[in-house]
Structure formats: structure tokens, C-alpha cells
Write a protein that holds these residues in place. Sequence first.
Motif: not given
Ligand code: SF4
Lengths: 420, 90
Positions: A336-340, A198, A382-384, A180, A386-387, A343
Motif C-alpha cells: 500500500s502506498t499508505r495514502q488512503c 497513485p 482507495g484512490a487506486c 504500484l 490496489h485494495p 487501504c
Molecule cells: S488505495 Fe492505492 S493510492 Fe491509496 S493507499 Fe492504497 S495503494 Fe496507495
Amino acid sequence: MTAGVWLAPDAEAELPMLERPIHFYGGGTSVTELAPHSYRDHLDRFGARPSCRGAAGAALIRRIEEAGLTGRGGAHLPSAIKWRAVRAAAGAAGSVIVANGAEGEPDSRKDAALLELRPHLVLDGLVCAAETLGARQLVVWLHENAHAARSAVSRALAERVAHGPDEPMIRIAVGPDRYLTGESGAVVQALSGGVARPAFRIVPSAARGVDGLPTLVHNVETLARVARLARGEDCSSALVTVCADDTHVVLEVSTSATVQEVIGRVTNADEPAAVLIGGHGGTWCTSSDLGKLTLDEADLRAAGLSLGAGVLAVLAAGTCGLVRTAELADFLARQSTRQCGPCVFGLASIAESTAELARGGWRSRRDADRIARFAAEIKGRGACGHPDGAVRMVGSALEVFADDVAAHRRGRCLATGEHL
Amino acid sequence: MTARGRLRVDIVACEGVAICAHLAADLIRTDSWGYPIIDDAPLTRRTERQASAAVTACPRRALFIVDGGSGLEPSAPQDIRDDHANPVPS
Ligand code: SF4
Ligand code: SF4
Ligand SMILES: [Zn+2]
């Protein structure tokens, strides 16, 4: 990634950026038979970059609009709209233009090929955008271990400083080698001094991006096309990476070519059982789904597909589509950037369920219902994006490999003939 | 009639204990992992009260109302939002 071996000439595009297919074998270093364009080669081949200041810039935006240029992010936003938004939002402090070459898709090689072999085309596009949009900051964004691309761009920048016309300074910035790192929000966040992942945002980066300045993030291929549009050339071609038989081949193809034709130029294998279009977060299709489908974005969109990062990955003969899908789902969950929450937990649940399916652990209809419920809950949350990509890929697999799902449930794998 | 705006969540800030779902039961349900799924429809007179209760109570300040004169609404139209469909360089 490193550039590979040149193959026989390919006359697909009339005035191609890359005159021949480029082969990448495995992950290792390979030989490049053809040198990258030096600044002199570039001028000989494409001519000098026209100025894009004032009225010429406005004309360039119109050309971009007429050519129907869109980003490669899959959202199909006309680039012209973003350009106008950045221009409208740019104040005295100017704007920021980013040439995004952080190629996160594991099977994509097109950005590496372009940066390593035709770096000046990308830099031209970057400067054209900067002149049009009054940008003060010009950045080439790369993965930290993309050494070949980085040295090609550094060399190209040095050549331009020594021999080129007066141009704004361009800097190279790098982020971690993760899936990402090239997501536009991650780019903006990293260039603002944050972590390259993201971000949740309401105001688009075209209005408020890097350090609060209006920011345009374009894939390097998009900027190469800008460079050609500025010269008044047509550019109805696209760069794709075909991944088949353990090789990655970058091709520049006319968007009127069909997906099947393009794949057929790389592999002689029988009609593939399935093709994954768009990258790991793309869509599985069967040969009959593909039919006469072309690479034209409008055509693909009508079929519910997107070229995304331009990857066409063929499922290897004898490989179980469900096993491959489980590997991809596991990869996506780990990226996953493990923020949301949706996700982090959702992709883990989906990956786990897909792995169970691949092992033959699905025993009832309830498993399919469960994964469908997870998918519905995750989508768009998600914030992006990706999911959403992961959900799309797994959802298409359950349709395309429906026979395999039924067989796995009975404890049999159709691809390998094994008992599960 | 003036637009009342919509409730939104900053899913990065949200920690998923779902206090909000108790306070705004008509607007928010929780997913399989306890994170809020928010009704995307414009707020009504009734749900607006629930929405502001949830906004006030959220321990992470993760909820907000957009398009309703909150000062937080996008200053640019929806169609220039960032490419989110694929995590691909845009
Ligand atoms: S939705 Fe995007 S920003 Fe949020 S945890 Fe998944 S990869 Fe990260
Ligand atoms: S109250 Fe706030 S932090 Fe808790 S689940 Fe709701 S939005 Fe998330
Ligand atoms: Zn199987």
C-alpha cells in the motif's frame, strides 16, 4: 529480471511475437540462447513500420476497435475509446504516450521477456501511437532495477537513431521497484515530477495527464499488439506467465486456448488444487472452476475473472492455500502506498486476520464475518484499485479453500496434516 | 429537474476524523477505522444542505460535489476513467 533459456519451438500462434516459451529459473541471471531482435532482425521478421499519420492513424484506431484491444489493467476499457479521447483533448502542445514496462506483479515476467527480446515491436507501437495522436513526448517507463530491459531498450533506441527512419525522440524514465510503480496514475504523477504513487483524480489522464497534457499509458504488450495491427496483422494471442514448480515460463498463447491447457504445457504435475489467476491481486480458482474456460477476456469476464497482468500461478502441491493467501495478503498490505485510510488500515486488518486463519487462530464464525465486513468496507474506496485486488484475492481464497478454513478452525491443516 | 450532483471525497487528502459524518449523517457513515463512506446516490434538496455543510467544514478540503455545476466534474466521460481494477500496467 533477465531473460532465460529457450525451450522447444511452439507453434501455437501463427505469427508469434515470441516463437518459443521462455523459462526463468529462480530470480537469478540465466542464459539466453537466442539473441534479442536487432533492428535488422526485426525488419526481416515483421517488415517496416507503416506510417500512421493522417488517414492511416484514423484507420489504425478503427483496427484497434475491431480487434477489441483493451488495456491490461483489468478494467477492460476499449483502447480505442482512450485513443479517441486523447486525440480529442490534444491541443497545440500535443499529448504524451507512455509504454509502461514497470512490471510490478512479482510473478509476471512477460513484459521483461518482450522488452528484452522484442524491444522494437514495443517501440514501433509507441511511435504508431504518437503519430496517430500527435504526441510530442514518448516515454518508456521501467523499474529502476530492470537493468536487462533498460539496456535492451537503450540499444534498440540507438539502433533506430542510427539506421531507422526519422522518428520522434523516445526517452526512458524509471521509478522505484515497487508493486504500484506501474499503476497508471503513479506513472502520470512521476512523469509530472511527483512521487511515483497513485493519485486521486477526477479527470482521467486521457484528458489531463502528464504535466496537464492528454496522456495515454499503455502496457508494453498492448503497444506490441498495436505495432502488429498497424501492419494489418491479426493478434489474437496473449502473453502469459505461468508460475509453477519454482519456475516462471512466459508463453505466447492463443486466447482460444484453455487455462488448463496452458498450465499443462508448463507443468506435468497432477491437476493443481488451485490456480491464482491475474497476479497477487487476482482470483483463486479450482480446476473444476476452470473447466474449459479459455483465456479470452470476454470468457474470463463472464466467469468473473480477469487475466490482469497475465499471471497463472499454480499452488504448489503440499502447500496450504491459506498459508499462501496469508503471505500474499501480507505482501499486498505492505505494498500500500499508505495514502488512503481504508487501504492502509483495511489491508492491515485483512492481512492480520488472514495470518490468524493460517495459524489456526480462527475459532468462531465471527472471524469470517469480521473479514467479510472489512472487505465490504474497503472495496472501491482507495484512490487506486490496489485494495480491491487484495479483497478479491482473499475473498476468493475463503471460497476456494473453504474446506481448509473449516479444518484450520478445528486445529488441523489438510495440506500438511499438521496440528495447528 | 436539474441534476444536483453527488458528494465525493478525495480519500488521499482525507485524514479520517469524520467531522463530515456528524454534519451529514444522512449521507456519510464511517468505516471501522473512522474514514467516511459516502452515499453514492444523487443529492436531494435535503441532503444537499448537509453535503455543503460538510464540504465547508472539512479541515482537509477533501470533500466536493461533482456533476452539479461545481466546475470540478470530469470533463471526459466516465468510460475513459483510468484503469483502476488492477494496479497493473494498463
Ligand atoms: S488505495 Fe492505492 S493510492 Fe491509496 S493507499 Fe492504497 S495503494 Fe496507495
Ligand atoms: S471531515 Fe474531511 S478530512 Fe475529516 S473525515 Fe470527513 S472528509 Fe475526511
Ligand atoms: Zn492448511
